[in-house]
Design a protein around this motif. Structure first.
Motif, PDB file in Angstrom:
ATOM      1  N   GLN A   1     102.781 -17.371  30.797  1.00 56.78           N
ATOM      2  CA  GLN A   1     101.670 -16.149  30.940  1.00 56.78           C
ATOM      3  C   GLN A   1     101.272 -16.798  32.426  1.00 56.78           C
ATOM      4  OE1 GLN A   1      97.118 -17.939  30.152  1.00 56.78           O
ATOM      5  NE2 GLN A   1      97.286 -16.573  28.606  1.00 56.78           N
ATOM      6  N   ALA A   2     101.364 -15.388  33.009  1.00 61.44           N
ATOM      7  CA  ALA A   2     101.232 -15.523  34.155  1.00 61.44           C
ATOM      8  C   ALA A   2      99.895 -14.743  34.470  1.00 61.44           C
ATOM      9  CB  ALA A   2     102.178 -14.365  35.448  1.00 61.44           C
ATOM     10  N   VAL A   3      98.923 -15.369  35.756  1.00 64.12           N
ATOM     11  CA  VAL A   3      97.764 -14.994  35.882  1.00 64.12           C
ATOM     12  C   VAL A   3      97.782 -14.721  37.971  1.00 64.12           C
ATOM     13  CG1 VAL A   3      95.054 -15.350  36.562  1.00 64.12           C
ATOM     14  CG2 VAL A   3      96.573 -16.193  34.558  1.00 64.12           C
TER      15      VAL A   3
ATOM     16  N   ASN B   1      93.997  -9.303  34.200  1.00 65.53           N
ATOM     17  CA  ASN B   1      94.897  -9.814  32.900  1.00 65.53           C
ATOM     18  C   ASN B   1      96.020 -10.474  33.752  1.00 65.53           C
ATOM     19  OD1 ASN B   1      92.275  -8.025  31.857  1.00 65.53           O
ATOM     20  ND2 ASN B   1      93.913  -6.210  31.879  1.00 65.53           N
ATOM     21  N   ALA B   2      95.766 -11.241  32.460  1.00 62.01           N
ATOM     22  CA  ALA B   2      97.049 -11.988  32.289  1.00 62.01           C
ATOM     23  C   ALA B   2      98.220 -11.795  32.010  1.00 62.01           C
ATOM     24  CB  ALA B   2      96.876 -13.809  32.037  1.00 62.01           C
ATOM     25  N   VAL B   3      99.264 -11.282  32.474  1.00 59.56           N
ATOM     26  CA  VAL B   3     100.923 -11.301  31.635  1.00 59.56           C
ATOM     27  C   VAL B   3     101.779 -12.416  31.278  1.00 59.56           C
ATOM     28  CG1 VAL B   3     100.247  -9.169  32.492  1.00 59.56           C
ATOM     29  CG2 VAL B   3     101.897 -11.255  33.527  1.00 59.56           C
TER      30      VAL B   3
ATOM     31  N   ILE C   1     100.121 -16.791  42.692  1.00 61.02           N
ATOM     32  CA  ILE C   1     100.619 -16.475  41.065  1.00 61.02           C
ATOM     33  C   ILE C   1     100.352 -17.983  40.355  1.00 61.02           C
ATOM     34  CG2 ILE C   1     103.198 -17.280  41.863  1.00 61.02           C
ATOM     35  CD1 ILE C   1     103.857 -15.253  39.242  1.00 61.02           C
ATOM     36  N   ARG C   2      99.604 -17.874  39.102  1.00 60.33           N
ATOM     37  CA  ARG C   2     100.100 -19.150  38.397  1.00 60.33           C
ATOM     38  C   ARG C   2     100.233 -18.886  37.535  1.00 60.33           C
ATOM     39  NH1 ARG C   2      94.761 -18.482  41.075  1.00 60.33           N
ATOM     40  NH2 ARG C   2      93.653 -19.950  42.541  1.00 60.33           N
ATOM     41  N   LEU C   3     101.385 -20.143  36.445  1.00 59.88           N
ATOM     42  CA  LEU C   3     101.684 -19.888  35.276  1.00 59.88           C
ATOM     43  C   LEU C   3     101.363 -21.397  34.696  1.00 59.88           C
ATOM     44  CD1 LEU C   3     105.257 -19.205  36.693  1.00 59.88           C
ATOM     45  CD2 LEU C   3     103.537 -17.455  36.476  1.00 59.88           C
TER      46      LEU C   3
END
Length: 239
Positions: free
Chosen positions: A196-198, A204-206, A222-224
């Motif tokens: 999940q990437a923010v 929105n997250a993807v 970027i946060r994963l």
């Protein structure tokens, strides 16, 4: 702002002996919306059948990186280099003023899957060069990010002629990773797994999995979070 490239939307080629998926316009595949990202010009996800390959052909003024996912790839060029690149190895060929080479699958049984990456150099011409190295997390090193390629060969990485870096990101299920681009651009290409990437600049997250990619711009974060064991390539690229 985020650039999202979904795996199932990539350009596709199937010649029987070669199946390839193009993240950016390449060969007969053209899409004006996907011409590259910063200095990153090509990511081809290639599967070559046993005993087949690319006949001798030429390149110039391009930094060409091969990342072998599975199997092995045999390289031969007109400067005298002839090597087999196994899974886990990274190969860098700086085409310089011009080089001729071939790439074959030396196996008689199994296919080879590799990513061929082209990065536009920041200087043209020069003597062609070749380098290859086996990478892997060292004993006692729990770092999630391993530097593979850079502009100056730091930390044992392979050198390219561009203000850019490529690292391998490995996350276990549930692990997280965060990175700020500062004054560069960033590009994440998923090799396996699911995360999940923010991105700070997005609402929105993807969810992204194998073959998916996303790019982010300067001054972003970027946060994963990995939902399963995942491997990706992280590119730091000039603005």
């Amino acid at each position: 702002m985020m650039y999202l490239r979904e795996a199932n939307e990539r350009g596709k080629v199937n010649f029987g002996w070669l199946k390839s998926q193009h993240s950016f316009s390449f060969g007969h595949y053209y899409d004006a919306k996907h011409m590259g990202f910063s200095a990153l010009r090509v990511i081809n996800d290639d599967v070559v059948q046993a005993g087949r390959g690319f006949e001798t052909h030429g390149h110039r003024d391009m930094e060409i990186i091969s990342y072998v996912v599975s199997g092995a790839l045999k390289h031969k060029d007109n400067t005298g280099n002839e090597y087999v690149v196994p899974a886990g190895d990274v190969q860098v060929m700086s085409a310089g003023r011009g080089i001729m080479h071939s790439e074959f699958n030396p196996s008689t049984e199994e296919p080879v899957n590799f990513l061929q990456i082209w990065i536009v150099p920041n200087e043209k011409g020069g003597t062609p060069s070749y380098a290859q190295k086996t990478f892997g997390t060292q004993a006692g090193d729990d770092s999630k990010l391993e530097l593979l390629v850079s502009d100056n060969g730091r930390e044992g990485s392979l050198r390219i002629k561009q203000n850019a870096a490529i690292s391998r990101l490995t996350l276990k299920a549930g692990e997280t990773w965060e990175h700020s681009t500062e004054d560069q651009k960033g590009y994440l290409h998923m090799i396996s797994g699911n995360v999940q990437a923010v991105v700070d600049s997005e609402t929105n997250a993807v969810e992204i999995g194998a073959g998916d990619a996303l790019g982010i711009y300067e001054q972003d974060i970027i946060r994963l979070k990995a939902s399963e064991e995942s491997v990706a390539l992280w590119f730091e690229l000039p603005k």
